[in-house]
Design a protein around this motif. Structure first.
Motif, PDB file in Angstrom:
ATOM      1  N   PRO A 182       2.282  -2.235   7.345  1.00 24.80           N
ATOM      2  CA  PRO A 182       2.594  -2.409   8.750  1.00 24.80           C
ATOM      3  C   PRO A 182       3.800  -1.716   9.235  1.00 24.80           C
ATOM      4  CG  PRO A 182       1.986  -4.431   7.417  1.00 24.80           C
ATOM      5  CD  PRO A 182       2.281  -3.161   6.715  1.00 24.80           C
ATOM      6  N   GLY A 183       3.891  -1.086  10.503  1.00 29.03           N
ATOM      7  CA  GLY A 183       5.271  -0.705  11.032  1.00 29.03           C
ATOM      8  C   GLY A 183       5.456   0.591  10.471  1.00 29.03           C
ATOM      9  N   GLY A 184       4.345   1.279   9.414  1.00 30.37           N
ATOM     10  CA  GLY A 184       4.861   2.728   8.707  1.00 30.37           C
ATOM     11  C   GLY A 184       5.374   2.305   7.283  1.00 30.37           C
ATOM     12  N   VAL A 185       5.500   1.062   6.965  1.00 21.20           N
ATOM     13  CA  VAL A 185       6.204   0.984   5.737  1.00 21.20           C
ATOM     14  C   VAL A 185       5.223   1.689   4.399  1.00 21.20           C
ATOM     15  CG1 VAL A 185       6.943  -0.865   4.024  1.00 21.20           C
ATOM     16  CG2 VAL A 185       7.306  -1.032   6.502  1.00 21.20           C
ATOM     17  N   ILE A 186       6.082   2.401   3.684  1.00 18.83           N
ATOM     18  CA  ILE A 186       5.382   3.106   2.637  1.00 18.83           C
ATOM     19  C   ILE A 186       5.145   1.826   1.514  1.00 18.83           C
ATOM     20  CG2 ILE A 186       5.702   4.759   0.800  1.00 18.83           C
ATOM     21  CD1 ILE A 186       7.407   6.349   2.595  1.00 18.83           C
ATOM     22  N   THR A 187       3.963   1.883   0.869  1.00 19.25           N
ATOM     23  CA  THR A 187       3.525   1.016  -0.043  1.00 19.25           C
ATOM     24  C   THR A 187       3.400   1.569  -1.551  1.00 19.25           C
ATOM     25  OG1 THR A 187       1.120   1.502   0.010  1.00 19.25           O
ATOM     26  CG2 THR A 187       2.171  -0.078   1.721  1.00 19.25           C
ATOM     27  N   ARG A 188       3.210   0.762  -2.221  1.00 18.55           N
ATOM     28  CA  ARG A 188       2.902   1.258  -3.792  1.00 18.55           C
ATOM     29  C   ARG A 188       1.724   2.261  -3.715  1.00 18.55           C
ATOM     30  NH1 ARG A 188       3.972  -0.191  -9.092  1.00 18.55           N
ATOM     31  NH2 ARG A 188       5.442  -1.790  -8.389  1.00 18.55           N
ATOM     32  N   GLU A 189       0.714   1.719  -3.101  1.00 18.46           N
ATOM     33  CA  GLU A 189      -0.489   2.508  -3.063  1.00 18.46           C
ATOM     34  C   GLU A 189      -0.285   4.066  -2.496  1.00 18.46           C
ATOM     35  OE1 GLU A 189      -0.357  -0.365  -2.194  1.00 18.46           O
ATOM     36  OE2 GLU A 189      -1.325  -1.304  -3.863  1.00 18.46           O
ATOM     37  N   ASP A 190       0.563   4.224  -1.582  1.00 17.13           N
ATOM     38  CA  ASP A 190       1.107   5.279  -1.112  1.00 17.13           C
ATOM     39  C   ASP A 190       1.628   6.403  -2.078  1.00 17.13           C
ATOM     40  OD1 ASP A 190      -0.089   4.531   1.646  1.00 17.13           O
ATOM     41  OD2 ASP A 190       1.955   3.843   2.087  1.00 17.13           O
ATOM     42  N   VAL A 191       2.598   5.739  -2.760  1.00 20.75           N
ATOM     43  CA  VAL A 191       3.359   6.602  -3.791  1.00 20.75           C
ATOM     44  C   VAL A 191       2.208   7.023  -4.916  1.00 20.75           C
ATOM     45  CG1 VAL A 191       5.055   6.334  -5.686  1.00 20.75           C
ATOM     46  CG2 VAL A 191       5.345   5.266  -3.169  1.00 20.75           C
ATOM     47  N   GLU A 192       1.314   6.041  -5.452  1.00 25.03           N
ATOM     48  CA  GLU A 192       0.450   6.571  -6.519  1.00 25.03           C
ATOM     49  C   GLU A 192      -0.575   7.469  -5.850  1.00 25.03           C
ATOM     50  OE1 GLU A 192      -1.372   2.533  -7.254  1.00 25.03           O
ATOM     51  OE2 GLU A 192       0.428   2.137  -8.800  1.00 25.03           O
TER      52      GLU A 192
END
Length: 442
Positions: A182-192
């Motif tokens: 939400p709001g462009g927050v980078i998640t753990r899945e984005d990093v993986e």
């Protein structure tokens, strides 16, 4: 009119010269109040959260995440009068009467006058100021009455601290990712996913030198620990002695105590017994609890025991202290050790908690290691390594029987502690672990 102030990186512990920006908790446009946490930094001793010294609105972040900043360098600009209600002239913060420094919530800024810092090769050039007078060198705060225009700082990626740590551990640049939260927050899945995403086709099929290597800058806790260990190893003449101990009676006492009301809700570990033995044995050999003061030409004998416990954390080795451990009961020591370990694992050990130790224990047994040759913590004269407790064959009354056996290793500074004293101390610690009833004689 708006009134802008710049908050300089403070010295959060004695002698610190720089810190790394770990996480910003605010962004330009955010309203802040006094004592709101605005940034988390990593010093040479620990991770520290810095509170905001003023009410206002954040206008600019002056240091991006991952940058190492010297003490006294402005890191954030805050408009302390966004409604434009104060005088257009503005006033600078009141200086401390004692040394002409400005008091803030986390200590004092640098002294006024010319800054004396070493030159950093990787430090960016100072940003030009397009409006308003330039701040004085090393000034703790700058108050101006016109907008300050500085060189742009890289946008801070939106990500929670655990995600930032994951990215740092995996070597992923958060600034190169588009957040799916939400709001462009980078998640753990984005990093993986960034690790598994196909890379662009290389121009040449030739192997890239170092492609299977990972380089990590030496800084923060790791840098400070390395320097401290080198200083200690090449300053204090180390002697290490070893002792193998049958700790079966200690383990039996531990089992009995855990079933008593006093210890039922306490995490009673072998380390707690070792801590009690270390402080009790120091009464008979005070030299191990002393300090070599080369500058004064003195040996300083401490009438208290601030017990250091070496703790491995995600940030590196830290050695927080149990203050006045010699005044604590076994139960109080067990509780203090549990709290200390939890704080260290969470990365919340403060720099002040790691200062002024007198003797240290390193519990290598938790890693299944029998013993080692520990390096003395700087400023101290002895360190005890507690090895793993194993079932081993042992001779009792002429018969070989299985017993709980542990190895101890004591390193001491031979300038302060003679061989006889070090041997006696190690023997006393071993005797207290082999037969806790011996404590009645101390």
């Amino acid at each position: 009119m708006p009134q802008y102030k710049q908050f300089p990186l403070p010295d959060t512990a004695e002698g610190l010269t720089e810190a790394e920006i770990l996480t910003w908790h605010v962004a330009p446009g955010d309203a802040v109040k006094v004592n709101d946490i605005i940034v988390e930094i990593e010093t040479a001793k620990a991770a520290v959260e810095l509170p905001c010294p003023w009410d206002g609105v954040v206008t600019e972040l002056l240091a991006e995440v991952g940058r190492t900043v010297e003490v006294g360098t402005p890191i954030i600009t805050i408009d302390v009068d966004p409604a434009g209600t104060s005088s257009t002239n503005g006033t600078a913060p009141a200086a401390d009467q004692g040394e002409g420094r400005v008091a803030n919530l986390v200590g004092y800024g640098p002294k006024s006058g010319p800054a004396k810092r070493r030159t950093r090769r990787d430090a960016p050039a100072p940003a030009p100021v397009a409006a308003g007078p330039a701040p004085a060198p090393a000034a703790p705060a700058v108050t101006v009455t016109a907008p300050v225009v500085t060189a742009p700082v890289a946008t801070v990626p939106l990500a929670k601290p655990p995600v930032r740590k994951l990215a740092k551990d995996l070597g992923v640049d958060l600034r190169a990712l588009a957040g799916s939260g939400p709001g462009g927050v980078i998640t753990r899945e984005d990093v993986e996913q960034a690790l598994t995403a196909p890379a662009a086709a290389p121009v040449s099929a030739a192997p890239v030198p170092g492609a299977r290597e990972r380089r990590v800058p030496i800084k923060g806790v790791r840098k400070a620990t390395a320097q401290a260990m080198v200083d200690s190893a090449f300053t204090a003449p180390h002697v290490t002695e070893f002792l193998t101990v049958d700790v079966t009676p200690m383990m039996e006492l531990r089992a009995r105590l855990k079933n008593t009301p006093e210890f039922r809700d306490v995490k009673l570990t072998p380390l707690a017994f070792a801590a009690k033995a270390v402080v009790l044995a120091a009464r008979r050999t005070p030299d191990v609890n002393a300090t070599w003061d080369a500058a004064a030409g003195e040996i300083v004998y401490k009438e208290y025991v601030h017990l250091g416990i070496a703790a491995a954390t995600p940030r590196g080795l830290v050695v927080p202290k149990v203050r006045d451990a010699d005044r604590m009961s076994l139960r109080e020591l067990a509780i203090a050790l549990d709290e200390l370990a939890t704080t260290a694992r969470d990365g919340k050990t403060t720099p002040a908690d790691m200062l002024n130790g007198t003797i240290t224990i390193t519990n290598v047994g938790v890693f299944g290691v029998d013993t080692g040759t520990p390096i003395i913590n700087p400023g101290e004269s002895a360190i005890l390594a507690l090895g793993a407790i194993r079932d081993m064959p042992w001779v009792v009354d002429g018969q070989v029987v299985p017993r709980k056996v542990c190895q101890l290793a004591l390193s001491f500074d031979h300038r302060v502690v003679d061989g006889q004293q070090g041997s006696q101390y190690l023997a006393d610690v071993g005797a207290l672990l082999a037969d806790p009833a011996v404590a009645m004689t101390y």
